[in-house]
Design an enzyme around this catalytic site. Structure first.
Site, PDB file in Angstrom:
ATOM      1  N   ALA A  94       0.833  -1.230   0.200  1.00 42.54           N
ATOM      2  CA  ALA A  94      -0.044   0.173  -0.005  1.00 42.54           C
ATOM      3  C   ALA A  94       1.127   1.298  -0.020  1.00 42.54           C
ATOM      4  CB  ALA A  94      -0.786   0.100   1.088  1.00 42.54           C
ATOM      5  N   ARG A 139      -2.301   7.688 -11.484  1.00 38.67           N
ATOM      6  CA  ARG A 139      -3.424   7.595 -12.333  1.00 38.67           C
ATOM      7  C   ARG A 139      -4.938   8.061 -11.738  1.00 38.67           C
ATOM      8  NH1 ARG A 139      -1.920   1.607 -14.590  1.00 38.67           N
ATOM      9  NH2 ARG A 139      -0.993   1.733 -12.461  1.00 38.67           N
ATOM     10  N   THR A 189       7.323  -3.958  -6.727  1.00 34.09           N
ATOM     11  CA  THR A 189       6.384  -4.536  -5.580  1.00 34.09           C
ATOM     12  C   THR A 189       7.244  -5.700  -5.014  1.00 34.09           C
ATOM     13  OG1 THR A 189       5.870  -6.091  -7.618  1.00 34.09           O
ATOM     14  CG2 THR A 189       4.228  -4.531  -6.992  1.00 34.09           C
ATOM     15  N   ASN A 225      -1.837 -12.458 -14.081  1.00 29.80           N
ATOM     16  CA  ASN A 225      -1.498 -12.583 -12.595  1.00 29.80           C
ATOM     17  C   ASN A 225      -2.352 -11.736 -11.965  1.00 29.80           C
ATOM     18  OD1 ASN A 225      -0.220 -12.403 -10.240  1.00 29.80           O
ATOM     19  ND2 ASN A 225       1.247 -10.959 -10.785  1.00 29.80           N
ATOM     20  N   ASN A 250      -6.735   1.497 -10.460  1.00 32.19           N
ATOM     21  CA  ASN A 250      -5.719   2.540 -10.902  1.00 32.19           C
ATOM     22  C   ASN A 250      -6.335   3.499 -11.267  1.00 32.19           C
ATOM     23  OD1 ASN A 250      -3.665   0.178 -10.392  1.00 32.19           O
ATOM     24  ND2 ASN A 250      -4.017  -0.359 -12.595  1.00 32.19           N
TER      25      ASN A 250
END
Ligand code: UD1
Ligand code: CA
Length: 471
Positions: free
Chosen positions: A10, A16, A84, A174, A232
């Protein structure tokens, strides 16, 4: 020691979204996205939450701490968003004691806790080292692709930007949900390198490195890909609201609630409604609102953080916030119940009545055009049309007390602080500035004077003179 820890990514800014606010704090049905994800993790059976925070870390952390006061929480700070894989790296220390790490993204609010639970179970039953959730996407653009060999074994995940033309055709993608044997995570994350199109550490690369080591790696195909949707953009946030809003309404219908015109009704996260309650078109139940059974809530009513008992009738266009309506109470149409308005059993508040910090006792009524502020009303009191509590002297607020059985005539001003004793009567049009003893009649207005013949003697002659002047 926690057996299953959930690492929730997070830290991203969410460029965006075009917003000053961190992405994971954007709300879906009144609850920040990250809250939906943490709820899903807890419901799925994890015993510790490890949020990785970065952008607006203080705000994100403060919200989570307040929302989960009794949960094992370990916050990890990712100061720079390097990918990530890097986000999981900062969570390694905090999860060292866990057997299993569930890794989720904070921007997937629609996650189905049952499916996450099934994924954890499948991973543990299969005694696997890594299980990644996948789904078949109609349009796989933007997602990492699951690359399998000729025998269907998972080889790696390739990000859109790094994929070959052939890999881009793969429609198994994914979902961004991983379950991994925690003991393997340190080496797998340590081995990541940023040799890719974005120059980031990709968490997805642990799939290939563990598979190459001969570890058992597999993909768990989700039944309902919609529920794994990532948010997003603003448009995707609205999509998530529609999805979860429709699910909330479906759950209410299953629970015996009547929802008329469901597309116009908004019921936020955590709101409860009892069976046989009717919600008309355009009703909004927000925040921590709870509604009992057998109620009728008519069109256009908005209730925020309000508790409603059983058999309550709320007529059209009532607005209430932090109010409480006891069993059998009636409100509206067009009533405004501000914070700390408490309606006793069977009490009634009618049209164009505003209340604030006011308790209305059982069976009492304020049916027309009134303002009751900082007021305690006993039982079976009748508050006449146009009654106003003058509760504010320009500096301080003062209290009005109307004891049981009081009758307030229409167009009365109660200048607080003031107490009207039990069964006292206030004559219509009175300005009450002093306490009224129980059982008394209070009359506070000038005596009426009638001057006979006024029309003939004064009004008509003046009107006639005026007419002559204009002709
Ligand atoms: C990621 C996956 C992709 C997958 C998709 C599913 C990688 C490299 N790619 O792509 O395979 O199909 O999710 O939705 O993992 N975050 C951090 N710190 C960072 C970067 C990201 O905390 O340094 C957080 C973000 O706040 C977000 C989550 O990780 O909550 C996912 O990041 P995002 O940039 O949205 O990844 P995707 O491009 O969607
Ligand atoms: Ca994403």
């Amino acid at each position: 020691m926690s057996k299953r820890a959930a690492i929730v990514l997070a830290a991203g800014q969410g460029t965006r979204m075009r917003s000053a606010r961190a992405k994971v704090l954007h709300e879906v049905l009144g609850r920040p996205m990250v809250g939906w994800v943490l709820d899903a993790a807890l419901e799925a059976g994890v015993d510790a939450l490890v949020p990785v925070v970065g952008h607006q870390a203080e705000d994100v952390e403060a919200w989570i701490r307040a929302a989960y006061p009794d949960t094992d929480l370990a916050f990890c700070l990712q100061a720079q968003q390097l990918g990530t894989g890097d986000a999981v790296r900062v969570a390694l220390d905090a999860t060292r004691s866990a057997e299993t790490a569930l890794i989720l993204c904070g921007d997937t609010p629609a996650l189905d806790p049952v499916e996450i639970g099934a994924l954890l179970q499948d991973h543990e039953d299969g005694q696997r080292d890594l299980t990644v959730a996948s789904f078949y996407a109609q349009d796989p653009t933007g997602y990492g692709r699951i690359v399998r060999d000729g025998e269907d074994r998972v080889l790696r995940i390739t990000e859109e930007r790094d994929a070959t033309d052939e890999e881009r055709l793969i429609d198994e993608v994914n979902a961004g949900i991983y379950v991994v044997r925690r003991a393997l995570l340190d080496d797998a994350i340590g081995a990541l390198d940023p040799q890719n199109a974005q120059g980031e550490l990709y968490l997805t690369d642990i799939v290939e490195s563990l598979a190459k080591e001969g570890r058992s790696v597999d993909a768990y195909v989700l039944d309902d890909p919609e529920r794994a949707m990532g948010v997003n953009t603003r448009a995707q946030l609205v999509e998530a609201e529609w999805l979860l809003g429709a699910k909330t309404i479906a759950d209410l219908l299953d629970g015996g609630v009547v929802v008329q015109d469901p597309t116009s009704v908004r019921v936020e996260h955590g709101v409860t409604v009892g069976p046989d309650t009717v919600l008309a078109a355009g009703v909004q139940l927000l925040g921590t609102t709870t509604v009992g059974s057998g109620c009728h809530i008519e069109t256009g009513t908005i209730l925020r953080d309000t508790s409603v008992g059983d058999g309550v009738h709320i007529k059209p266009y009532v607005v209430a916030e932090l109010a409480a309506l006891s069993d059998g109470a009636t409100a509206g149409p067009f009533a405004h119940l501000r914070p700390a308005s408490i309606l006793g059993p069977g009490s009634k508040v009618g049209n164009f009545v505003e209340m604030k910090k006011t308790h209305l006792g059982a069976g009492s009524k304020a049916n027309h055009l009134s303002y009751l502020g900082d007021c305690w009303v006993g039982q079976d009191v009748n508050v006449g049309a146009g009654t106003i509590t003058c509760n504010y002297d320009g500096t301080n607020k003062h209290k009005t007390v109307l004891e049981d059985g009081v009758f307030i005539g229409s167009d009365t001003q109660l200048v607080a602080p003031v107490t009207v004793g039990a069964r006292a009567t206030i004559a219509a049009g009175s300005t009450v500035t002093e306490d009224v003893p129980a059982g008394a009649l209070a009359l506070s207005r000038t005596r009426q004077v009638n001057r006979e013949g006024y029309d003939e003697a004064y009004r008509k002659p003046r009107e006639d003179a005026g007419k002559k002047g204009t002709s």
